[in-house]
Design a protein around this motif. Structure first.
Motif, PDB file in Angstrom:
ATOM      1  N   PHE A 153      59.542 -36.173 -31.541  1.00 52.10           N
ATOM      2  CA  PHE A 153      59.436 -35.847 -32.968  1.00 52.10           C
ATOM      3  C   PHE A 153      58.471 -36.790 -33.684  1.00 52.10           C
ATOM      4  O   PHE A 153      57.868 -36.421 -34.692  1.00 52.10           O
ATOM      5  N   VAL A 154      58.319 -38.023 -33.156  1.00 47.54           N
ATOM      6  CA  VAL A 154      57.395 -38.974 -33.787  1.00 47.54           C
ATOM      7  C   VAL A 154      55.973 -38.443 -33.718  1.00 47.54           C
ATOM      8  O   VAL A 154      55.200 -38.567 -34.683  1.00 47.54           O
ATOM      9  N   TRP A 155      55.605 -37.826 -32.592  1.00 46.98           N
ATOM     10  CA  TRP A 155      54.263 -37.274 -32.453  1.00 46.98           C
ATOM     11  C   TRP A 155      54.105 -35.978 -33.252  1.00 46.98           C
ATOM     12  O   TRP A 155      53.067 -35.751 -33.863  1.00 46.98           O
ATOM     13  N   ARG A 156      55.163 -35.141 -33.241  1.00 50.72           N
ATOM     14  CA  ARG A 156      55.070 -33.862 -33.955  1.00 50.72           C
ATOM     15  C   ARG A 156      54.986 -34.064 -35.459  1.00 50.72           C
ATOM     16  O   ARG A 156      54.289 -33.330 -36.149  1.00 50.72           O
ATOM     17  N   TRP A 157      55.721 -35.031 -35.967  1.00 45.97           N
ATOM     18  CA  TRP A 157      55.760 -35.278 -37.412  1.00 45.97           C
ATOM     19  C   TRP A 157      55.050 -36.576 -37.767  1.00 45.97           C
ATOM     20  O   TRP A 157      55.420 -37.246 -38.760  1.00 45.97           O
ATOM     21  N   PHE A 158      54.039 -36.947 -37.025  1.00 44.35           N
ATOM     22  CA  PHE A 158      53.380 -38.235 -37.258  1.00 44.35           C
ATOM     23  C   PHE A 158      52.745 -38.300 -38.644  1.00 44.35           C
ATOM     24  O   PHE A 158      52.863 -39.310 -39.346  1.00 44.35           O
ATOM     25  N   ASP A 159      52.062 -37.244 -39.056  1.00 44.27           N
ATOM     26  CA  ASP A 159      51.385 -37.262 -40.361  1.00 44.27           C
ATOM     27  C   ASP A 159      52.370 -37.481 -41.500  1.00 44.27           C
ATOM     28  O   ASP A 159      52.113 -38.266 -42.425  1.00 44.27           O
ATOM     29  N   GLU A 160      53.508 -36.803 -41.435  1.00 46.96           N
ATOM     30  CA  GLU A 160      54.493 -36.932 -42.501  1.00 46.96           C
ATOM     31  C   GLU A 160      55.156 -38.325 -42.478  1.00 46.96           C
ATOM     32  O   GLU A 160      55.365 -38.942 -43.534  1.00 46.96           O
ATOM     33  N   LEU A 161      55.495 -38.813 -41.270  1.00 46.76           N
ATOM     34  CA  LEU A 161      56.103 -40.139 -41.170  1.00 46.76           C
ATOM     35  C   LEU A 161      55.141 -41.223 -41.621  1.00 46.76           C
ATOM     36  O   LEU A 161      55.527 -42.169 -42.319  1.00 46.76           O
ATOM     37  N   TYR A 162      53.883 -41.087 -41.223  1.00 50.03           N
ATOM     38  CA  TYR A 162      52.880 -42.079 -41.634  1.00 50.03           C
ATOM     39  C   TYR A 162      52.693 -42.046 -43.155  1.00 50.03           C
ATOM     40  O   TYR A 162      52.559 -43.100 -43.790  1.00 50.03           O
TER      41      TYR A 162
END
Length: 374
Positions: A69-78
């Motif tokens: 999920f970190v890679w899939r939602w990287f833009d939002e988490l960043y």
């Protein structure tokens, strides 16, 4: 008076060139940062993002079930982490993380009375929220737009659409117009930087103009005021009485701790992050490949020096067996050396080994080489 007449013209020209060069690195106002400082702070956050993206990719590949999920939602988490980080520095230092890292601060353009000149005073609310919005939202939207364009290009190349599809015509027009829009966007920033270099603009980036602020260097008074503000905040902390106050205090401490840990880790690991950005940038891939490429393996060792085995000739076009220019080039797949076909055929048939290395060889290991001339 001591300068010769013939040298006076060249001396004045050199002095003028020195003054022009100094104008690029310094400015007429003491608090106005140079173009190199503002460009360096702009490139700082652009170096952080790809480095963290690579870390997320490594985590996702190592354990897809847990960290996928970190890679899939990287833009939002960043973007969320960037929001916390920028809010922390804007509220405490009147600057973004990268601006504070290079000793800069933001000053409201319309602040004629000097109420918000010190970094500890903070920006006015209007300029504060504009700065936060432009610092966080614009990079996120730009990244999402680039990914959308990339996916549309792949869909246009590999998917099947009816030729008369209105949707296909629309996104083809969008793909055709995007490079010009992007060029206009980059040209806008470049022209603003040129105006800043020439002293015709207060800010080097159009985003600063939209936020209504300009950049200035931190002074000794700013640093002293920031230290006093931090000491006052630490001394004024009182235990909360109600449950609501306790929850609000815990949330503030948690958000502040996350922002502080992010800023501390980024400050300490900035060199490492910039090194990762250099290492994985497309411009250095050829250099990296040349540094990490395996060396060319040496030729096989001569195993049989004392039994009359052939030695390699100095000329590469000479057969090691007959010592003449090779005819019908033939290579032994067991060793890689090239001979005349008739010479090596006879030798292998009689000795069942390579004449150079002594490796066991059979006739089926002979490979005829063909060139355009033959």
């Amino acid at each position: 008076p001591g300068v010769p007449r013939g040298r006076s013209g060249s001396f004045c020209a050199e002095e003028a060139m020195a003054e022009h060069g100094a104008h690029l690195t310094a400015s007429a106002r003491a608090d106005r940062p140079s173009i190199f400082e503002v460009v360096a702070q702009d490139s700082l956050m652009s170096a952080v993002r790809p480095a963290l993206q690579h870390v997320a990719k490594v985590l996702a590949e190592s354990n897809p079930g847990r960290y996928g999920f970190v890679w899939r939602w990287f833009d939002e988490l960043y973007t969320l982490l960037d929001l916390l980080l920028q809010q922390h520095f804007l509220s405490r230092c009147s600057a973004s993380f990268s601006e504070n890292f290079y000793g800069l601060k933001r000053i409201a353009v319309g602040d004629s009375r000097g109420l918000h000149q010190l970094a500890s005073a903070g920006l006015p609310k209007k300029q504060h929220w504009k700065s936060l919005l432009l610092l966080v939202l614009v990079p996120y939207l730009k990244t999402r737009l680039e990914k959308l364009v990339s996916s549309l290009r792949e869909e246009d190349e590999y998917s099947i659409h009816p030729p008369s599809s209105s949707w296909k015509r629309f996104y083809r027009a969008f793909l055709a117009a995007y490079p010009f829009v992007n060029m206009a966007w980059e040209g806008w920033f470049l022209s603003q930087q040129l105006c800043y270099i020439l002293g015709k603009a207060q800010h080097h980036s159009p985003l600063l103009g939209l936020a209504g602020v300009r950049l200035a260097r931190l002074t000794a008074e700013d640093i002293q005021a920031l230290e006093q503000k931090l000491a006052a905040v630490t001394a004024s902390q009182q235990p909360a009485h109600s449950i609501k106050e306790q929850v609000q205090s815990a949330v503030k401490k948690a958000l502040g701790g996350v922002a502080l840990s992010l800023s501390t880790s980024l400050s300490v690991g900035m060199f490492f992050l910039q090194f990762l950005d250099w290492w994985y940038s497309s411009e250095n891939q050829e250099t990296i490949k040349s540094l990490t490429a395996l060396p060319t393996p040496p030729p096989p060792v001569h195993l049989d020096h004392g039994t009359g085995s052939s030695l390699l000739p100095k000329l590469k076009t000479v057969c090691p067996l007959c010592h003449k220019i090779r005819a019908n080039d033939t290579v032994l797949s067991t060793s890689g050396f090239v001979f005349c076909y008739r010479c090596v055929y006879t030798y292998v048939k009689n000795h069942q080994r390579c004449p150079i290395t002594g490796y066991a060889t059979e006739l089926q290991h002979l490979v005829k080489l063909y060139s355009p001339e033959s």
